[in-house]
Design a protein around this motif. Sequence first.
Motif, PDB file in Angstrom:
ATOM      1  N   UNK A 100     -78.030  -5.836   8.667  1.00 56.02           N
ATOM      2  CA  UNK A 100     -78.901  -6.672   9.486  1.00 56.02           C
ATOM      3  C   UNK A 100     -78.182  -6.992  10.794  1.00 56.02           C
ATOM      4  N   UNK A 101     -78.934  -7.037  11.870  1.00 54.07           N
ATOM      5  CA  UNK A 101     -78.390  -7.508  13.137  1.00 54.07           C
ATOM      6  C   UNK A 101     -79.082  -8.835  13.444  1.00 54.07           C
ATOM      7  N   UNK A 102     -78.322  -9.920  13.311  1.00 51.30           N
ATOM      8  CA  UNK A 102     -78.839 -11.272  13.494  1.00 51.30           C
ATOM      9  C   UNK A 102     -78.039 -11.942  14.610  1.00 51.30           C
ATOM     10  N   UNK A 103     -78.717 -12.361  15.659  1.00 52.86           N
ATOM     11  CA  UNK A 103     -78.052 -12.988  16.806  1.00 52.86           C
ATOM     12  C   UNK A 103     -76.935 -12.107  17.357  1.00 52.86           C
ATOM     13  N   UNK A 104     -77.140 -10.800  17.311  1.00 53.66           N
ATOM     14  CA  UNK A 104     -76.151  -9.866  17.827  1.00 53.66           C
ATOM     15  C   UNK A 104     -74.995  -9.589  16.887  1.00 53.66           C
ATOM     16  N   UNK A 105     -74.996 -10.217  15.699  1.00 54.52           N
ATOM     17  CA  UNK A 105     -73.937 -10.032  14.709  1.00 54.52           C
ATOM     18  C   UNK A 105     -74.410  -9.036  13.658  1.00 54.52           C
ATOM     19  N   UNK A 106     -73.563  -8.059  13.356  1.00 52.01           N
ATOM     20  CA  UNK A 106     -73.905  -7.003  12.409  1.00 52.01           C
ATOM     21  C   UNK A 106     -73.391  -7.375  11.012  1.00 52.01           C
ATOM     22  N   UNK A 107     -74.322  -7.601  10.078  1.00 56.10           N
ATOM     23  CA  UNK A 107     -73.980  -8.033   8.730  1.00 56.10           C
ATOM     24  C   UNK A 107     -74.360  -6.936   7.746  1.00 56.10           C
ATOM     25  N   UNK A 108     -73.396  -6.504   6.958  1.00 60.82           N
ATOM     26  CA  UNK A 108     -73.619  -5.426   5.992  1.00 60.82           C
ATOM     27  C   UNK A 108     -73.580  -5.991   4.576  1.00 60.82           C
ATOM     28  N   UNK A 109     -74.677  -5.855   3.844  1.00 63.23           N
ATOM     29  CA  UNK A 109     -74.780  -6.308   2.451  1.00 63.23           C
ATOM     30  C   UNK A 109     -74.791  -5.070   1.561  1.00 63.23           C
ATOM     31  N   UNK A 110     -73.770  -4.947   0.700  1.00 63.74           N
ATOM     32  CA  UNK A 110     -73.582  -3.707  -0.062  1.00 63.74           C
ATOM     33  C   UNK A 110     -74.394  -3.624  -1.349  1.00 63.74           C
ATOM     34  N   UNK A 111     -75.081  -4.710  -1.738  1.00 62.96           N
ATOM     35  CA  UNK A 111     -75.801  -4.668  -3.004  1.00 62.96           C
ATOM     36  C   UNK A 111     -74.840  -4.364  -4.139  1.00 62.96           C
ATOM     37  N   UNK A 112     -75.310  -3.597  -5.117  1.00 61.26           N
ATOM     38  CA  UNK A 112     -74.457  -3.212  -6.244  1.00 61.26           C
ATOM     39  C   UNK A 112     -73.835  -1.839  -6.005  1.00 61.26           C
TER      40      UNK A 112
END
Length: 211
Positions: A100-112
Amino acid sequence: MKIKWLGHSCFLLTSHNGVKVLTDPFDSSVGYDVPRVIADIVSTSHDHFDHNYIQAVQGDFFHANETGHFSHKGIEITGISVFHDDKHGTQRGKNIIYKFVVDGIHICHCGDLGHGLTLEQVNEIGHVDILLIPVGGFYTIGPDQAIEVAKMLQPSVIIPMHFKTKAIQFPIEGVENFLEKMGGERFGKQEVEFDKASVGLTPGVLVLEYV
């Protein structure tokens, strides 16, 4: 942007203008309180009960449960296909990593995530500021593989998830082994706030507390 850990692999991301992203909501059998929150976007990395309980989510939300590129309410979303195990999905099926790119910050959620990443997958994910990664093993990668994945993605901040706590009975490890090998600190709070400048100033590993 705020990141709040609701337990297991479930986080609530809130942008500066109030758009809310919920990741991998779980049902009551997991042990944590079911995350009954209002969200604009809900991502489910795969269809297991501890990651896909969208029935608990309130509001009219966009459900991200596929690979590809999407955009909703100013949030950019990329889904990358990986596996829930290290046997090409033959044991536990597929999994989707979401960035996700939120407020210019790149957040990676790896799940399982159940295996190390290929260079092609790393390239698909691209730049990562904050990495939300499982470290408990058994169903997912454990501490050693999580460290290898982090080295490949090179995030500024790593927030561990999917580890053993007093709330759950799953046969997975706690976060201590990962912290011992990787370094970092316990934040002592359930929620942390970032902007583009503060991401680079935060200690590499940050453990949020379930409240």
